[in-house]
Design an enzyme around this catalytic site. Structure first.
Site, PDB file in Angstrom:
ATOM      1  N   GLU A 153      35.516  34.213  48.300  1.00  0.00           N
ATOM      2  CA  GLU A 153      34.476  34.733  49.181  1.00  0.00           C
ATOM      3  C   GLU A 153      33.601  33.597  49.720  1.00  0.00           C
ATOM      4  O   GLU A 153      33.646  32.466  49.197  1.00  0.00           O
ATOM      5  CB  GLU A 153      33.614  35.734  48.395  1.00  0.00           C
ATOM      6  CG  GLU A 153      34.377  36.960  47.896  1.00  0.00           C
ATOM      7  CD  GLU A 153      34.687  37.978  49.006  1.00  0.00           C
ATOM      8  OE1 GLU A 153      34.829  37.583  50.178  1.00  0.00           O
ATOM      9  OE2 GLU A 153      34.801  39.176  48.670  1.00  0.00           O
TER      10      GLU A 153
ATOM     11  N   ASP B 241      35.221  38.626  56.346  1.00  0.00           N
ATOM     12  CA  ASP B 241      34.183  37.633  56.047  1.00  0.00           C
ATOM     13  C   ASP B 241      34.764  36.231  55.872  1.00  0.00           C
ATOM     14  O   ASP B 241      34.057  35.316  55.448  1.00  0.00           O
ATOM     15  CB  ASP B 241      33.367  38.053  54.809  1.00  0.00           C
ATOM     16  CG  ASP B 241      34.197  38.052  53.516  1.00  0.00           C
ATOM     17  OD1 ASP B 241      35.418  37.750  53.573  1.00  0.00           O
ATOM     18  OD2 ASP B 241      33.628  38.361  52.451  1.00  0.00           O
TER      19      ASP B 241
ATOM     20  N   ASP C 206      45.927  37.104  43.758  1.00  0.00           N
ATOM     21  CA  ASP C 206      44.696  37.597  43.125  1.00  0.00           C
ATOM     22  C   ASP C 206      44.936  38.946  42.448  1.00  0.00           C
ATOM     23  O   ASP C 206      46.001  39.555  42.610  1.00  0.00           O
ATOM     24  CB  ASP C 206      43.564  37.692  44.160  1.00  0.00           C
ATOM     25  CG  ASP C 206      44.031  38.195  45.527  1.00  0.00           C
ATOM     26  OD1 ASP C 206      45.096  38.834  45.603  1.00  0.00           O
ATOM     27  OD2 ASP C 206      43.333  37.945  46.516  1.00  0.00           O
TER      28      ASP C 206
ATOM     29  N   HIS D 127      37.305  35.281  53.862  1.00  0.00           N
ATOM     30  CA  HIS D 127      37.927  34.887  52.584  1.00  0.00           C
ATOM     31  C   HIS D 127      39.443  34.767  52.732  1.00  0.00           C
ATOM     32  O   HIS D 127      40.049  35.483  53.528  1.00  0.00           O
ATOM     33  CB  HIS D 127      37.562  35.863  51.451  1.00  0.00           C
ATOM     34  CG  HIS D 127      38.136  37.245  51.560  1.00  0.00           C
ATOM     35  ND1 HIS D 127      37.351  38.379  51.545  1.00  0.00           N
ATOM     36  CD2 HIS D 127      39.418  37.698  51.661  1.00  0.00           C
ATOM     37  CE1 HIS D 127      38.130  39.446  51.626  1.00  0.00           C
ATOM     38  NE2 HIS D 127      39.384  39.062  51.702  1.00  0.00           N
TER      39      HIS D 127
HETATM   40  C1  F6R Z   1      44.926  39.970  49.010  1.00  0.00           C
HETATM   41  C2  F6R Z   1      44.128  38.874  49.528  1.00  0.00           C
HETATM   42  C3  F6R Z   1      43.079  39.071  50.549  1.00  0.00           C
HETATM   43  C4  F6R Z   1      43.578  39.833  51.770  1.00  0.00           C
HETATM   44  C5  F6R Z   1      42.440  40.030  52.764  1.00  0.00           C
HETATM   45  C6  F6R Z   1      42.892  40.790  53.993  1.00  0.00           C
HETATM   46  O1  F6R Z   1      45.853  39.496  48.055  1.00  0.00           O
HETATM   47  O2  F6R Z   1      44.344  37.803  49.097  1.00  0.00           O
HETATM   48  O3  F6R Z   1      42.599  37.819  50.965  1.00  0.00           O
HETATM   49  O4  F6R Z   1      44.618  39.109  52.358  1.00  0.00           O
HETATM   50  O5  F6R Z   1      41.403  40.731  52.142  1.00  0.00           O
HETATM   51  O6  F6R Z   1      43.239  42.075  53.630  1.00  0.00           O
HETATM   52  P1  F6R Z   1      44.051  43.011  54.621  1.00  0.00           P
HETATM   53  O7  F6R Z   1      45.360  42.373  54.816  1.00  0.00           O
HETATM   54  O8  F6R Z   1      44.170  44.316  53.886  1.00  0.00           O
HETATM   55  O9  F6R Z   1      43.252  43.101  55.861  1.00  0.00           O
END
Ligand code: F6R
Length: 260
Positions: free
Chosen positions: A142, A135, A66, A137
């Site tokens: 989301e 949440d 992403d 995702h």
């Molecule tokens: C980032 C991504 C997100 C993160 C998620 C967890 O490329 O795809 O899904 O993996 O927001 O973020 P962290 O690892 O910072 O807790």
């Protein structure tokens, strides 16, 4: 779905082992890279193996999950720059081998279609690293995301923006509102999914991911439909798992040759 409960350093080694095994079997493997804090120890371990043992990424390609929209090209938190800093510049990927969705494109819809085509042209992702949001995702799909979604523009939830404000001087107003993200169906097309989650803040999302009903409200639950999904969690992230003892026992009695 396999669940492994272990300390964070061991989880990182296991994820790195999986990537190393793939690269040794298939030098031109296609890797899926996640951003955020969850994969950082994996990237440290891969960089160490590259320097100390010669693990090579020279023929590999990689696709990011992403990218933020509306963030300057040189912003350190632009995901393309984060991936460059955390892994790409520390190993020997060839020029242009690491790609991400182009959040700076004039035509974002076309950029998403191009990205899907590029992943397909590369033969699909062999090993996809993933984190999970509080949440639920995965990538930036989301709650409410279509389980059949492909790369597209999404609006980040308030929860995700608050969670990510730590990367933006704790200033919510600096956190972008939009992103381009691989869809859930894009992620599901990868051959092996390896998700890492640590810390109590992820416990409910991990419980839903592994044990909840499959639902767009907890987008990561789509992984229950994947034939080869590995969930690597520490004790805190595993603290709400109903079958934690069973997962521990299963992993403890797993033959060493089997790998993840
Ligand atoms: C980032 C991504 C997100 C993160 C998620 C967890 O490329 O795809 O899904 O993996 O927001 O973020 P962290 O690892 O910072 O807790």
């Amino acid at each position: 779905m396999e669940v492994v409960i272990a300390p964070a350093d061991e989880l990182a080694r296991l994820a790195a082992d999986t990537i190393e095994a793939k690269l040794r079997e298939k030098a031109d493997a296609v890797l899926g890279l996640a951003t955020g804090s969850s994969p950082l120890k994996v990237y440290d371990e891969l960089a160490r193996r590259h320097t100390e043992t010669g693990l090579s990424f020279a023929k590999a390609r990689a696709f990011m999950l992403d990218e933020y929209v509306g963030i300057a090209a040189d912003h350190p938190e632009r995901y393309r720059n984060v991936i460059e800093t955390e892994i790409a510049s520390r190993v020997d990927f060839a020029e242009g081998a690491v790609r991400g969705p182009d959040g700076l494109a004039d035509d974002l819809v076309a950029a998403c279609a191009d990205y899907e085509a590029a992943i397909a042209a590369a033969g699909g992702v062999d090993v996809q690293l993933l984190g999970i949001g509080t949440d639920g995702h995965i990538a930036f799909n989301e709650p409410g995301s279509s389980l059949a979604s492909r790369t597209r523009i999404k609006t980040l939830t308030q929860q995700t923006r608050e969670d990510n404000a730590r990367f933006f001087e704790d200033d919510l107003s600096q956190v972008p509102q939009h992103c381009l993200t691989q869809g859930l169906a894009t992620i599901m097309s990868a051959k092996h999914l390896v998700l890492l989650a640590t810390g109590k803040g992820k416990a409910e999302a991990v419980h839903q991911l592994v044990e909840g009903p499959i639902s767009a409200m907890w987008p990561g639950t789509v992984m229950q439909m994947h034939p080869h999904a590995t969930v690597l969690v520490d004790d805190a992230a595993a603290s709400r798992l109903q079958l934690a003892d069973y997962y521990r026992q299963t992993y403890a009695s797993k033959p060493a040759w089997q790998g993840l």
